[in-house]
Structure formats: C-alpha cells, structure tokens
Design an enzyme around this catalytic site. Structure first.
Site, short mmCIF file in Angstrom:
data_model
loop_
_atom_site.label_atom_id
_atom_site.label_comp_id
_atom_site.label_asym_id
_atom_site.label_seq_id
_atom_site.Cartn_x
_atom_site.Cartn_y
_atom_site.Cartn_z
N HIS A 205 0.79 -1.24 0.00
CA HIS A 205 0.00 0.00 0.00
C HIS A 205 0.82 1.28 0.00
O HIS A 205 0.26 2.37 -0.02
CB HIS A 205 -0.97 0.01 1.20
CG HIS A 205 -0.29 0.26 2.51
ND1 HIS A 205 0.27 -0.75 3.25
CD2 HIS A 205 -0.09 1.39 3.23
CE1 HIS A 205 0.79 -0.25 4.37
NE2 HIS A 205 0.59 1.04 4.37
C1 UD1 Z 1 -2.37 5.64 5.68
C2 UD1 Z 1 -1.08 6.22 6.24
C3 UD1 Z 1 0.05 5.22 6.08
C4 UD1 Z 1 -0.33 3.90 6.70
C5 UD1 Z 1 -1.65 3.41 6.15
C6 UD1 Z 1 -2.05 2.19 6.93
C7 UD1 Z 1 -0.87 8.65 6.00
C8 UD1 Z 1 -0.20 9.74 5.27
N1 UD1 Z 1 -0.69 7.42 5.50
O1 UD1 Z 1 -2.18 5.43 4.29
O2 UD1 Z 1 1.20 5.71 6.75
O3 UD1 Z 1 0.68 2.96 6.43
O4 UD1 Z 1 -2.66 4.41 6.31
O5 UD1 Z 1 -3.03 1.44 6.32
O6 UD1 Z 1 -1.53 8.89 6.98
N2 UD1 Z 1 -9.60 4.36 1.78
C9 UD1 Z 1 -10.73 3.60 1.76
N3 UD1 Z 1 -11.24 3.18 2.97
C10 UD1 Z 1 -10.70 3.49 4.15
C11 UD1 Z 1 -9.54 4.29 4.15
C12 UD1 Z 1 -9.01 4.71 2.96
O7 UD1 Z 1 -11.28 3.30 0.71
O8 UD1 Z 1 -11.21 3.07 5.21
C13 UD1 Z 1 -9.01 4.77 0.47
C14 UD1 Z 1 -9.41 6.18 0.04
O9 UD1 Z 1 -9.56 6.16 -1.35
C15 UD1 Z 1 -8.19 7.00 0.39
C16 UD1 Z 1 -7.04 6.01 0.22
O10 UD1 Z 1 -7.59 4.76 0.60
O11 UD1 Z 1 -8.04 8.13 -0.41
C17 UD1 Z 1 -5.85 6.33 1.07
O12 UD1 Z 1 -6.22 6.49 2.45
P1 UD1 Z 1 -5.33 7.43 3.44
O13 UD1 Z 1 -5.81 7.30 4.83
O14 UD1 Z 1 -5.24 8.81 2.88
O15 UD1 Z 1 -3.89 6.85 3.32
P2 UD1 Z 1 -3.40 5.36 3.29
O16 UD1 Z 1 -2.80 5.08 1.97
O17 UD1 Z 1 -4.47 4.48 3.81
N1 UDP Z 2 -3.42 -5.87 9.10
C1 UDP Z 2 -4.69 -6.44 9.22
N2 UDP Z 2 -5.33 -6.89 8.09
C2 UDP Z 2 -4.77 -6.81 6.86
C3 UDP Z 2 -3.48 -6.24 6.74
C4 UDP Z 2 -2.84 -5.76 7.87
O1 UDP Z 2 -5.22 -6.55 10.34
O2 UDP Z 2 -5.42 -7.24 5.89
C5 UDP Z 2 -2.75 -5.35 10.31
C6 UDP Z 2 -1.34 -5.81 10.55
O3 UDP Z 2 -1.31 -7.07 11.20
C7 UDP Z 2 -0.80 -4.69 11.42
C8 UDP Z 2 -1.48 -3.47 10.84
O4 UDP Z 2 -2.62 -3.94 10.15
O5 UDP Z 2 -1.22 -4.88 12.78
C9 UDP Z 2 -0.54 -2.77 9.89
O6 UDP Z 2 -1.19 -1.79 9.19
P1 UDP Z 2 -0.73 -1.25 7.77
O7 UDP Z 2 0.11 -2.24 7.07
O8 UDP Z 2 -1.96 -0.79 7.09
O9 UDP Z 2 0.08 0.06 8.15
P2 UDP Z 2 1.62 0.38 8.42
O10 UDP Z 2 2.07 -0.48 9.55
O11 UDP Z 2 2.35 0.16 7.15
O12 UDP Z 2 1.62 1.83 8.75
#
Ligand code: UD1
Ligand code: UDP
Length: 362
Positions: A205
């Site tokens: 991601h």
């Molecule tokens: C965010 C964090 C990243 C983290 C990740 C964990 C920031 C800058 N980034 O990235 O550090 O590793 O979360 O998962 O805060 N969306 C959905 N449903 C949701 C949430 C998001 O569809 O519940 C989609 C939306 O289109 C959104 C995109 O995902 O625009 C990105 O979501 P966003 O929270 O902006 O950043 P992440 O890439 O999820």
């Molecule tokens: N995780 C989860 N379901 C998934 C993928 C990840 O529960 O399908 C959990 C994972 O075990 C960890 C957390 O989500 O506890 C990590 O989140 P993510 O990878 O989104 O964010 P990051 O750590 O890169 O910021």
C-alpha cells in the site's frame, strides 16, 4: 485529579498500538478519552480492530474520511482544535506516523497541551515518504517520546532531543500480538480461502509502490514470478487496489486477492505463511516476532531492527522472485533474535510514565 488523557487514533496501524496503552492506563485508574479521526472508516480498516481487540468505543469520532494530505490533515486539525479547547486534556497521546498523528501533534503543541508520541524516533531518512515527514514533525513537538528500539533513541539524540524526554519502552503493537496469538488459527483461515499446502501472504500500500503505474507493472511481474513458485494471498488495501488489479495482479491463477482481513484472521494467515511480502511498517515487526521470513519491497526501512534482530530483508521487485525462492528452500528459521523489550509489557511501561507525568503536572 488531573483532566483526562486523550488518545488520537485514526488509521489501521494506530489501533493495535493504542489498545495496550488504553488498557494499562485504565488499570492505573487514569481518566481517558479516545478520539477516532475517521481517517480510516471501512469496517475491516477500523471497526474490526475495536471489536477484536476489545478497544472501547471511541468517545468521539470526527468522521474526517479521505482527502489529499493537506485537506485531510487540515480537517483533522480544525476538528481537534475545537475538541481540545472544549475538553482541556491533561495530555494528548499520538501513535505512529499517519496524518492523524501529525495533525494532533500540531494542534496540541500550539495549545500548549503536553503530548506523548508512541513509536517515536523511527527514521527512514526518505523524505519522499509522507510518514517520514509526519514522524519528524511529531517528535520535534512532543514532551514524552516512547521508542520501540535503540536506533530510534539514537536518531532522537542526533537531532538534539533532550534525553530526559526519551524512553525505551518496547513495542505496544507486539503487546497486542502476544496477547492475542492464542487466537491465531492459520489452518482455519487457510481452509476458508481454499489454500492447500505452502502459501505466501502479501500486502502492498505504500504510495512509492502503488501510485506509479510503471512501478505497479514491475511489482505485478515480480509477484507473478513468486506465484509461479507458491500460491500468494493478498488482502488488498484500498490504496492501490484498483491500480494493482488494472495491471493484472489477479490474472495469475496462483494469486488470490481478497478484502483487507481483520486482525486475528490476518495474523493467523501470516503465522501459517512460508513468507510474507510486504511494504507495511507494522507487518515487518509482527513477522519478526512470529519468526516468519519477511521480504520488504522497499529501498529502506525505518525499522532496521527487524533486519538486525528479526526475520526481515529489503528486496527490490527485480530481486524478489530469487529471494523468495531462497526463503522457500530454507524454510522457517528455528531460532532468530528478537528486539529488546518486545516482551508484551510496553503498554504498562508507557502508562506508568504517562501517569507519573500528569500527576506531577496537576
Ligand atoms: C495511511 C497512512 C500510512 C499507513 C496506512 C495504513 C498517512 C499519510 N498514510 O495510508 O502511513 O501505512 O494508512 O493502512 O496517513 N480508503 C478507503 N477506505 C478506508 C480508508 C481509505 O477506501 O477506510 C481509500 C481512500 O480512497 C483513500 C485512500 O484509501 O483516499 C488512502 O487512504 P489514506 O488514509 O489517505 O492513506 P493510506 O494510503 O491508507
Ligand atoms: N493488518 C490487518 N489486516 C490486513 C493487513 C494488515 O489486520 O489485511 C494489520 C497488521 O497485522 C498490522 C497493521 O494492520 O497490525 C498494519 O497496518 P498497515 O500495514 O496498514 O500500516 P503500516 O504499519 O504500514 O503503517
């Protein structure tokens, strides 16, 4: 009696970090408020963690949702400023490195509210990562810095941080893993997904991997070569899902794309996997404790301890198939080092320091 300690959470990785801190502060009788910014909102990106990990229902959900970095961060800031002024917390606790973290840090700092950062000091030294900016700004503004690893303490020291603010406490995300591992049932989840025998799990991601179509194509080719060797299950994060599918990720019969999994199902699958391929921060740490080889598709990591004291290695898309073949041939390590204090008690250490701090200030 000090005012409530206020926790700001918002995105998936925040929840397993906050859970043990909330529980430990509760055991100390500290008054708490839990805020969810609404940065993540899909059931399996948010609600499922509260249910599975016994996290109390948030006292406030700001419902901010998605947006550009500026729009999302600013909306969270406006809402938090109003809330902080109303409830006057004795301390604000922020977690990790997401936009909700830095937004809360900026607001609390300007209102002069004491603040603690859980998972302080991690550095990738890669400013193309939004998280690196969030980590640096947050650490600069906090009064208490809770570090998960000695390298984080060294980074904070190199940046001139007052050492009396810094505490090596262990890793609260690992507290959550250790407290729940008796619930991980790899076979049940594998059966449900129709997986027979050896399989790998992947998550992707990071913007650096999924936002550029050229990089996405390269990754899809690499993942297809991996799937020639063993089936791969990939719970698809909403960011990048469409791009990976468009580039043909799921065209390979050995690749199963599914919705994000709940915490217990995901880590069950990870525990049963021959290897994990990921760009997640938290997953590098979890595989380190579970002893599952982790191939991290990134040029750097802010968690180098998972390489020196764990099961992680950095790989390029070009190298991935060969490195996966090596891991497949070697199997799981029988013994491996683990980082100091990743022992299931980080939440308690954090809670004791926070409680002492707010009582001293009140
Ligand atoms: C965010 C964090 C990243 C983290 C990740 C964990 C920031 C800058 N980034 O990235 O550090 O590793 O979360 O998962 O805060 N969306 C959905 N449903 C949701 C949430 C998001 O569809 O519940 C989609 C939306 O289109 C959104 C995109 O995902 O625009 C990105 O979501 P966003 O929270 O902006 O950043 P992440 O890439 O999820
Ligand atoms: N995780 C989860 N379901 C998934 C993928 C990840 O529960 O399908 C959990 C994972 O075990 C960890 C957390 O989500 O506890 C990590 O989140 P993510 O990878 O989104 O964010 P990051 O750590 O890169 O910021």
């Amino acid at each position: 009696m000090p005012a409530a300690v206020l926790h700001v959470t918002g995105a998936r990785p925040n929840f397993p970090k906050a859970a043990p801190v909330l529980a430990a502060l509760d055991r100390l009788g500290v008054d708490q408020l839990l805020v969810h910014t609404g940065q993540h909102y899909d059931k399996n990106m948010s609600d499922v963690f509260f249910t599975e990990l016994g996290i109390p229902e948030p006292d406030v959900n700001l419902g901010i949702g998605s947006g550009s970095h500026a729009a999302q961060t600013a909306a969270i800031m406006v809402a938090l400023e109003e809330l902080f002024l109303k409830v006057q917390p004795s301390m604000v606790l922020v977690y990790g490195d997401v936009n909700s973290t830095v937004a809360a840090a900026l607001v609390a700092a300007k209102l002069g509210i004491p603040m603690a950062h859980v998972e302080a000091g991690l550095r990738s030294f890669d400013l193309t990562m939004p998280e690196e900016i969030n980590r640096m700004v947050t650490d600069r503004l906090c009064d208490l810095l809770f570090a998960t690893s000695p390298d984080a303490i060294a980074h904070l020291g190199n940046e001139g941080t007052d050492p009396s603010k810094i505490f090596l406490v262990g890793n609260p995300m690992i507290d959550t893993l250790l407290a729940n591992q008796h619930r991980f049932d790899a076979e049940a989840v594998a059966d449900r997904l129709g997986l027979v025998g050896t399989f790998a799990v992947a998550t992707l991601h990071r913007p650096g991997n999924v936002d550029d179509p050229g990089v996405v194509n390269e990754l899809v080719n690499a993942m297809s070569a991996v799937a020639d060797l063993a089936p791969v299950v990939i719970p698809l994060h909403p960011r990048g899902r469409a791009a990976l599918q468009k580039a043909g990720l799921l065209d390979h019969p050995g690749i199963t794309g599914i919705d994000p999994l709940g915490y217990i199902d995901f880590l069950s699958l990870v525990r049963g996997a021959v290897a994990v391929i990921t760009d997640s921060g938290g997953v590098q740490e979890e595989t380190t404790i579970l002893g599952v080889p982790c191939l991290t598709l990134r040029p750097n990591t802010e968690r180098p301890i998972t390489i020196t004291d764990g099961t992680n290695q950095l790989v390029t898309p070009a190298d991935l198939p060969a490195r996966f073949a090596e891991v497949l041939a070697q199997g799981r390590p029988e013994t491996w080092p683990t980082p100091p204090l990743w022992d299931g008690h980080a939440g308690e250490r954090i809670a004791r320091i926070v409680a002492a701090h707010i009582h001293r200030e009140s």
